[in-house]
Design an enzyme around this catalytic site. Structure first.
Site, short mmCIF file in Angstrom:
data_model
loop_
_atom_site.label_atom_id
_atom_site.label_comp_id
_atom_site.label_asym_id
_atom_site.label_seq_id
_atom_site.Cartn_x
_atom_site.Cartn_y
_atom_site.Cartn_z
N LYS A 1 0.80 -1.34 -0.06
CA LYS A 1 0.16 -0.02 0.02
C LYS A 1 0.90 1.24 -0.13
O LYS A 1 1.82 1.16 0.69
CB LYS A 1 -0.83 0.00 1.37
N GLY B 1 -24.53 3.32 3.95
CA GLY B 1 -23.55 3.76 2.89
C GLY B 1 -24.08 3.10 1.55
O GLY B 1 -23.73 1.82 1.33
N VAL B 2 -24.67 3.93 0.91
CA VAL B 2 -25.31 3.62 -0.60
C VAL B 2 -24.32 4.45 -1.62
O VAL B 2 -24.92 4.95 -2.32
CB VAL B 2 -26.88 3.99 -0.41
N GLY B 3 -23.17 4.35 -1.56
CA GLY B 3 -22.30 4.98 -2.48
C GLY B 3 -21.93 4.15 -3.66
O GLY B 3 -22.98 3.37 -4.08
N VAL C 1 -20.22 1.07 -3.97
CA VAL C 1 -20.53 -0.52 -3.96
C VAL C 1 -21.83 -0.59 -3.00
O VAL C 1 -22.65 -1.56 -3.81
CB VAL C 1 -19.38 -1.04 -2.81
P1 NAD Z 1 -18.21 5.65 -1.69
O1 NAD Z 1 -17.35 6.84 -1.17
O2 NAD Z 1 -18.55 5.54 -3.06
O3 NAD Z 1 -19.45 5.32 -0.65
C1 NAD Z 1 -19.27 5.58 0.58
C2 NAD Z 1 -20.58 6.03 1.21
O4 NAD Z 1 -20.86 6.14 2.41
C3 NAD Z 1 -20.85 7.54 0.55
O5 NAD Z 1 -22.23 7.39 -0.17
C4 NAD Z 1 -20.77 8.17 1.91
O6 NAD Z 1 -21.69 9.52 2.04
C5 NAD Z 1 -21.27 7.12 3.01
N1 NAD Z 1 -21.05 7.50 4.19
C6 NAD Z 1 -19.79 8.25 4.71
N2 NAD Z 1 -19.91 8.38 5.94
C7 NAD Z 1 -21.17 7.73 6.65
C8 NAD Z 1 -21.61 7.60 7.78
N3 NAD Z 1 -21.30 7.90 8.81
N4 NAD Z 1 -22.95 6.89 7.80
C9 NAD Z 1 -23.51 6.30 6.72
N5 NAD Z 1 -23.08 6.48 5.39
C10 NAD Z 1 -21.93 7.29 5.55
O7 NAD Z 1 -17.10 4.48 -1.47
P2 NAD Z 1 -17.36 3.01 -2.03
O8 NAD Z 1 -16.20 2.86 -3.18
O9 NAD Z 1 -18.85 2.51 -2.31
O10 NAD Z 1 -16.64 1.85 -0.87
C11 NAD Z 1 -17.32 1.64 0.21
C12 NAD Z 1 -16.51 0.92 1.27
O11 NAD Z 1 -16.10 -0.34 0.95
C13 NAD Z 1 -15.29 1.71 1.84
O12 NAD Z 1 -15.37 1.28 3.17
C14 NAD Z 1 -14.30 1.09 0.93
O13 NAD Z 1 -12.96 1.14 1.56
C15 NAD Z 1 -14.80 -0.40 0.68
N6 NAD Z 1 -14.37 -1.03 -0.48
C16 NAD Z 1 -14.63 -0.57 -1.58
C17 NAD Z 1 -14.18 -0.91 -3.03
C18 NAD Z 1 -14.39 -0.70 -4.09
O14 NAD Z 1 -14.38 -1.29 -5.40
N7 NAD Z 1 -15.08 0.64 -4.22
C19 NAD Z 1 -13.40 -2.47 -2.58
C20 NAD Z 1 -13.23 -2.78 -1.36
C21 NAD Z 1 -13.55 -2.07 -0.18
#
Ligand code: NAD
Length: 357
Positions: A83, A183-185, A187
């Site tokens: 990393k 968290g509805v981002g 993923v």
């Molecule tokens: P993202 O930033 O698109 O989504 C995260 C969501 O969480 C956002 O909508 C944000 O507003 C919300 N959030 C932040 N703080 C919050 C809270 N206190 N309560 C509720 N919601 C909150 O990120 P992502 O790419 O969807 O990743 C989500 C998680 O999965 C992260 O922890 C990331 O490290 C992990 N992850 C992602 C991937 C990937 O392929 N993107 C792979 C492995 C792990």
């Protein structure tokens, strides 16, 4: 921090190498941590973060690189764990020159480290890195890369969730199951699509009101306020926002039978909340196992991208999750420990293969 302390830290989790990168001209201050390369080159994203001090940055990069070793090993990938962190405020320090200089440092490691996007780095940043090194993945599809890995990550989480459901409910159907997604981002959003298609009843929380409105309207999801998500009377809880949310306080509130989500490092302390979840009869699908779809996707990019193959490999998360749950029950150890044991065993076994030419 003295030299001795850094070497003590390196020895604690058996890190191979740590590289400090400094460039006054661009303001680059980066640390690359290579944890273990028995299975292959260390792959892990580059995070830009405004750490309050250097010790915090070193601690973070070492912890995250070790996590990548486990994730690659349990996913059957020929990759090690590494990393990188760049120290500073992303909105102020990121320039083409800084990212390209960082790319030069990556290039100098001759492929022992492969970088990718992470928190506060974008595909555009990786394009700059790629101008100086070929040891970068997560490039846009237009450049021969795999594009956004989150749909594959969500698919892997879905597979891990279904396997957990099979174990707990006797079959893996999620139809009619009450599922809370925090968290509805990127993923979380793709995960909701899979769950909605299967007929699950959805509950969602996020700090982004617009996204909540979107999924309430399009998928009929019920919006839940902030921390209320922990105490909901649901079958499954899927943390897809932040790490370390499974602390004693939140675990005490859980009424679900399964925790299966995408967030990294969900357990505040795996040695405490791992056994705690087990004692409450909650099946925890290890995060580094079921969220490995993104890593699987970028690994495909490293060996020659094919999206179908990435999905097929992510589907395998279903079988491994079932195996881990079985081992956990047989050996009376929590699932995170069972998953870590399996990852360590693969590294040990393959290190013997590599011991002879
Ligand atoms: P993202 O930033 O698109 O989504 C995260 C969501 O969480 C956002 O909508 C944000 O507003 C919300 N959030 C932040 N703080 C919050 C809270 N206190 N309560 C509720 N919601 C909150 O990120 P992502 O790419 O969807 O990743 C989500 C998680 O999965 C992260 O922890 C990331 O490290 C992990 N992850 C992602 C991937 C990937 O392929 N993107 C792979 C492995 C792990």
């Amino acid at each position: 921090m003295s030299k001795t302390e850094i070497f003590t830290q390196l020895a604690t989790y058996d890190h191979e190498q740590i590289v400090f990168c400094n460039d006054n001209a661009t303001g680059l201050k980066a640390i690359i941590a290579i944890h273990n390369t028995v299975l292959g080159p260390g792959l892990g994203g580059t995070r830009v973060w405004n750490y309050s001090n250097e010790a915090e940055a070193i601690n973070d990069v070492m912890r995250l690189s070790r996590g990548m070793t486990y994730k690659a090993a349990i996913s059957g990938l020929n990759l090690g764990g590494a990393k990188a962190v760049i120290i500073g405020d992303a909105s102020k320090i990121k320039t083409e020159a800084l990212m390209r200089k960082f790319g030069r440092f990556v290039e100098n490691l001759n492929g022992k480290y492969i970088t990718a996007e992470d928190v506060n780095t974008t595909t555009k940043d990786m394009e700059y890195v790629n101008m100086e090194t070929k040891h970068v993945v997560g490039l846009p599809e237009s450049m021969g890369g795999g594009g956004d890995p989150s749909p594959v990550t969500a698919y892997g989480v879905y597979m891990g969730m279904k396997a957990s459901a099979k174990n707990v409910f006797g079959n893996d159907s999620l139809s009619g199951k009450k599922i809370a997604v925090q968290g509805v981002g990127k993923v979380g959003g793709h995960l909701l699509d899979f769950l909605h298609k299967e007929g699950a009843q959805l509950f969602i929380s996020d700090i982004n009101e617009e996204m909540l409105k979107h999924y309430a309207t399009t998928l009929g999801a019920t919006v839940v306020k902030g921390d209320e998500i922990y105490g909901l009377d649901v079958d499954i809880f899927a943390p897809c926002a932040l790490g370390a949310i499974l602390n004693d306080e939140n675990v005490a509130k859980l009424k679900c039978s399964i925790v299966a989500g995408a967030a990294n490092n969900q357990l505040a302390d795996e040695t405490i909340q791992g056994p705690l979840l087990m004692s409450k009869g909650i099946t925890y699908a290890p995060d580094f196992l079921i969220n490995a779809g993104g890593l699987i996707n970028v690994y495909q990019e490293h060996i020659g991208y094919n999206r179908d193959t990435a999905y097929r490999k992510a589907e395998h998360i279903y079988d491994v999750t079932l195996e881990i749950i079985k081992v956990s029950a047989n050996e009376k150890i929590h699932t995170q420990k069972a998953a870590m044991n399996l990852a360590e065993k693969r590294i040990q076994d393959i290190s013997k293969v590599c011991a002879t030419y």
